[in-house]
Design a protein around this motif. Structure first.
Motif, PDB file in Angstrom:
ATOM      1  N   ILE A  90       1.249 -11.047   0.523  1.00  0.00           N
ATOM      2  CA  ILE A  90       0.626 -10.164   1.515  1.00  0.00           C
ATOM      3  C   ILE A  90      -0.353 -10.939   2.384  1.00  0.00           C
ATOM      4  CG2 ILE A  90      -0.888  -8.171   1.811  1.00  0.00           C
ATOM      5  CD1 ILE A  90       0.278  -7.122  -0.866  1.00  0.00           C
ATOM      6  N   ALA A  91      -1.192 -11.758   1.749  1.00  0.00           N
ATOM      7  CA  ALA A  91      -2.244 -12.470   2.476  1.00  0.00           C
ATOM      8  C   ALA A  91      -1.681 -13.480   3.471  1.00  0.00           C
ATOM      9  CB  ALA A  91      -3.177 -13.168   1.490  1.00  0.00           C
ATOM     10  N   THR A  92      -0.571 -14.114   3.140  1.00  0.00           N
ATOM     11  CA  THR A  92      -0.004 -15.137   4.016  1.00  0.00           C
ATOM     12  C   THR A  92       1.055 -14.588   4.973  1.00  0.00           C
ATOM     13  OG1 THR A  92       1.637 -15.713   2.309  1.00  0.00           O
ATOM     14  CG2 THR A  92      -0.433 -16.965   2.335  1.00  0.00           C
ATOM     15  N   GLY A  93       1.382 -13.308   4.841  1.00  0.00           N
ATOM     16  CA  GLY A  93       2.418 -12.720   5.680  1.00  0.00           C
ATOM     17  C   GLY A  93       1.885 -12.227   7.008  1.00  0.00           C
ATOM     18  N   ILE A  98      -7.122  -6.413   8.382  1.00  0.00           N
ATOM     19  CA  ILE A  98      -7.601  -5.162   7.793  1.00  0.00           C
ATOM     20  C   ILE A  98      -6.485  -4.465   7.022  1.00  0.00           C
ATOM     21  CG2 ILE A  98      -7.105  -3.804   9.862  1.00  0.00           C
ATOM     22  CD1 ILE A  98     -10.088  -3.344   7.466  1.00  0.00           C
ATOM     23  N   GLU A  99      -5.242  -4.556   7.530  1.00  0.00           N
ATOM     24  CA  GLU A  99      -4.114  -3.945   6.839  1.00  0.00           C
ATOM     25  C   GLU A  99      -3.793  -4.699   5.549  1.00  0.00           C
ATOM     26  OE1 GLU A  99      -2.828  -1.160   7.497  1.00  0.00           O
ATOM     27  OE2 GLU A  99      -3.869  -0.823   9.395  1.00  0.00           O
ATOM     28  N   LYS A 100      -3.930  -6.004   5.576  1.00  0.00           N
ATOM     29  CA  LYS A 100      -3.711  -6.797   4.365  1.00  0.00           C
ATOM     30  C   LYS A 100      -4.734  -6.435   3.288  1.00  0.00           C
ATOM     31  CE  LYS A 100      -1.811 -10.810   6.822  1.00  0.00           C
ATOM     32  NZ  LYS A 100      -1.999 -12.250   7.149  1.00  0.00           N
ATOM     33  N   GLY A 264       5.428  -7.603   6.988  1.00  0.00           N
ATOM     34  CA  GLY A 264       3.976  -7.715   7.011  1.00  0.00           C
ATOM     35  C   GLY A 264       3.266  -6.410   6.694  1.00  0.00           C
ATOM     36  N   ALA A 265       2.051  -6.514   6.167  1.00  0.00           N
ATOM     37  CA  ALA A 265       1.248  -5.340   5.812  1.00  0.00           C
ATOM     38  C   ALA A 265       0.956  -4.501   7.042  1.00  0.00           C
ATOM     39  CB  ALA A 265      -0.055  -5.780   5.153  1.00  0.00           C
ATOM     40  N   HIS A 288       7.989   2.270  -3.115  1.00  0.00           N
ATOM     41  CA  HIS A 288       8.865   1.196  -3.583  1.00  0.00           C
ATOM     42  C   HIS A 288       9.604   0.569  -2.394  1.00  0.00           C
ATOM     43  CE1 HIS A 288       7.941   2.579  -7.581  1.00  0.00           C
ATOM     44  NE2 HIS A 288       8.463   3.772  -7.342  1.00  0.00           N
ATOM     45  N   PHE A 289      10.121   1.403  -1.517  1.00  0.00           N
ATOM     46  CA  PHE A 289      10.800   0.908  -0.320  1.00  0.00           C
ATOM     47  C   PHE A 289       9.805   0.238   0.621  1.00  0.00           C
ATOM     48  CE2 PHE A 289      13.530   2.213   3.590  1.00  0.00           C
ATOM     49  CZ  PHE A 289      13.945   0.893   3.737  1.00  0.00           C
ATOM     50  N   ARG A 290       8.608   0.800   0.697  1.00  0.00           N
ATOM     51  CA  ARG A 290       7.581   0.222   1.552  1.00  0.00           C
ATOM     52  C   ARG A 290       7.260  -1.213   1.124  1.00  0.00           C
ATOM     53  NH1 ARG A 290       1.166   1.925   1.571  1.00  0.00           N
ATOM     54  NH2 ARG A 290       0.450   0.228   2.915  1.00  0.00           N
ATOM     55  N   MET A 291       7.168  -1.452  -0.173  1.00  0.00           N
ATOM     56  CA  MET A 291       6.874  -2.798  -0.653  1.00  0.00           C
ATOM     57  C   MET A 291       8.002  -3.756  -0.306  1.00  0.00           C
ATOM     58  SD  MET A 291       3.876  -2.618  -1.749  1.00  0.00           S
ATOM     59  CE  MET A 291       3.817  -4.321  -2.291  1.00  0.00           C
ATOM     60  N   LEU A 292       9.248  -3.288  -0.395  1.00  0.00           N
ATOM     61  CA  LEU A 292      10.375  -4.124   0.013  1.00  0.00           C
ATOM     62  C   LEU A 292      10.298  -4.442   1.503  1.00  0.00           C
ATOM     63  CD1 LEU A 292      13.163  -5.469  -0.448  1.00  0.00           C
ATOM     64  CD2 LEU A 292      14.181  -3.214  -0.016  1.00  0.00           C
TER      65      LEU A 292
END
Length: 361
Positions: A90-93, A98-100, A264-265, A288-292
């Motif tokens: 997440i951090a490097t994407g 703020i979203e991360k 990205g977040a 679950h889909f959101r994380m993908l």
């Protein structure tokens, strides 16, 4: 020989009891905890990150203060690495900072609550339950929708029910029944299903009285729901399927990097904001889909690993497993990752149930 064996068993039991001794929090800390939790709850309506920062910050501070040195077991190591890896993705994407930070904070809620229940035990209920019950009593109301009157805040009531499922206080049964009734009156189907999964962990199926009383109660609840809560039995998806198909197409059509590391977040909300129905729909309604979508295949694999580790850690306590499974279930059709107070409550409840052992379910 038998005397020696009995002595060994007694010694082992004493060691286990000592290791499992609950933390007794000082009264001043209980008061401060209730004050901070109350502040966090009342800040929910204001929006922003303040409510979650107070919530997460307090429980992390509690863990730092009361955690004891532990043996680095394989499960703990695997869970820590999976969480660290997911945070790294997440951090490097892509995505705004703020979203991360918001997504990382949301991801920490359940494991922090789980560790809080495991480390502190029943006293964590004295921090969370009183102020949550008072808040719900003062702030809950029925709201008119196109599908009839519905009670608001179903997931906070669901979190209170999870806490009630491990509490052993006088009058706790009435509070559990009240929170269960509130979840039903919210007519939120996924919340009702999650509550039933939690309830399965509470029931002792070996007792005949359980079957007699349980079948009668289930029949009455079913009749009441069919007669007065018709929304629970509707089969429409409130537009979710159309959005899921659109996002699935976007993910498949993305670049190799986007499929493996995500868009990205915050990308889900950014894309949805371009839809005309965004104001009424709001989010993807499938974590679950959101994380993908936001963290890609690598993030989804780490996400799945984290769930497996948590379930494996509490596998000896059926109630703890059921509480975690109920959270997983809500994430299929809702934005549960955004409900920090609900996640903390379920984590604490699952941790206490796992701490107390199989006799909790």
């Amino acid at each position: 020989m038998k005397a020696i064996e009995a002595g060994v068993v007694q010694y082992a039991g004493q060691r286990a009891e000592t290791a499992n001794q609950a933390v007794s929090l000082p009264i001043w800390l209980l008061l401060v905890g209730n004050l901070l939790m109350g502040t966090s709850l009342w800040l929910i309506a204001a929006g922003g990150m303040a409510a979650k920062l107070i919530l997460l910050g307090f429980w992390i501070a509690m863990l730092c203060a009361y955690a004891r040195p532990v043996r680095i077991a394989l499960g703990l190591l695997a869970g820590s690495l999976a969480l660290a890896g997911l945070i790294g993705v997440i951090a490097t994407g892509n995505g705004a900072t703020i979203e991360k930070l918001r997504l990382i904070g949301n991801l920490l809620m359940l494991p922090v609550g789980l560790l809080g229940g495991l480390v502190i035990g029943w006293d964590s209920l004295r921090v969370m339950m009183p102020v949550l019950a008072v808040y719900l009593l003062l702030s809950s109301s029925f709201q008119m929708t196109h599908e009839g009157m519905r009670l608001n805040q179903p997931f906070l009531f669901l979190g209170l029910f999870a806490l009630c499922s491990v509490a052993r206080w006088r009058g706790n049964g009435l509070l559990a029944v009240g929170s269960a009734l509130a979840v039903l009156l919210s007519q939120t189907r996924i919340a009702v299903l999650a509550m039933l999964v939690n309830l399965i962990g509470m029931i002792r199926f070996s007792r005949a009285m359980t079957w007699l009383v349980g079948m009668a109660a289930l029949a009455v609840a079913g009749w009441f729901a069919m007669s007065h809560l018709p929304r629970l039995f509707l089969t429409h998806g409130s537009g979710r399927l159309a959005f899921w198909r659109d996002f699935w197409g976007m993910w498949q059509g993305g670049s190799v990097g986007q499929r493996w590391l995500g868009f990205g977040a915050g990308s889900v909300e950014e894309i949805l904001s371009g839809y005309q129905s965004f104001a009424s729909f709001g989010a993807l309604h499938n974590d679950h889909f959101r994380m993908l979508f936001e963290t890609g295949i690598i993030g989804a694999m780490l996400w799945t690993t984290g769930w497996i580790v948590m379930l494996w850690t509490v596998r000896h306590a059926r109630l703890a497993v059921c509480i975690l499974l109920s959270v997983m279930l809500t994430m299929v059709t809702d934005n549960t990752l955004n409900y920090g107070h609900y996640l903390i409550c379920c984590g604490i409840a699952a941790g206490i149930a796992a701490r107390e052992g199989p006799h909790h379910g």
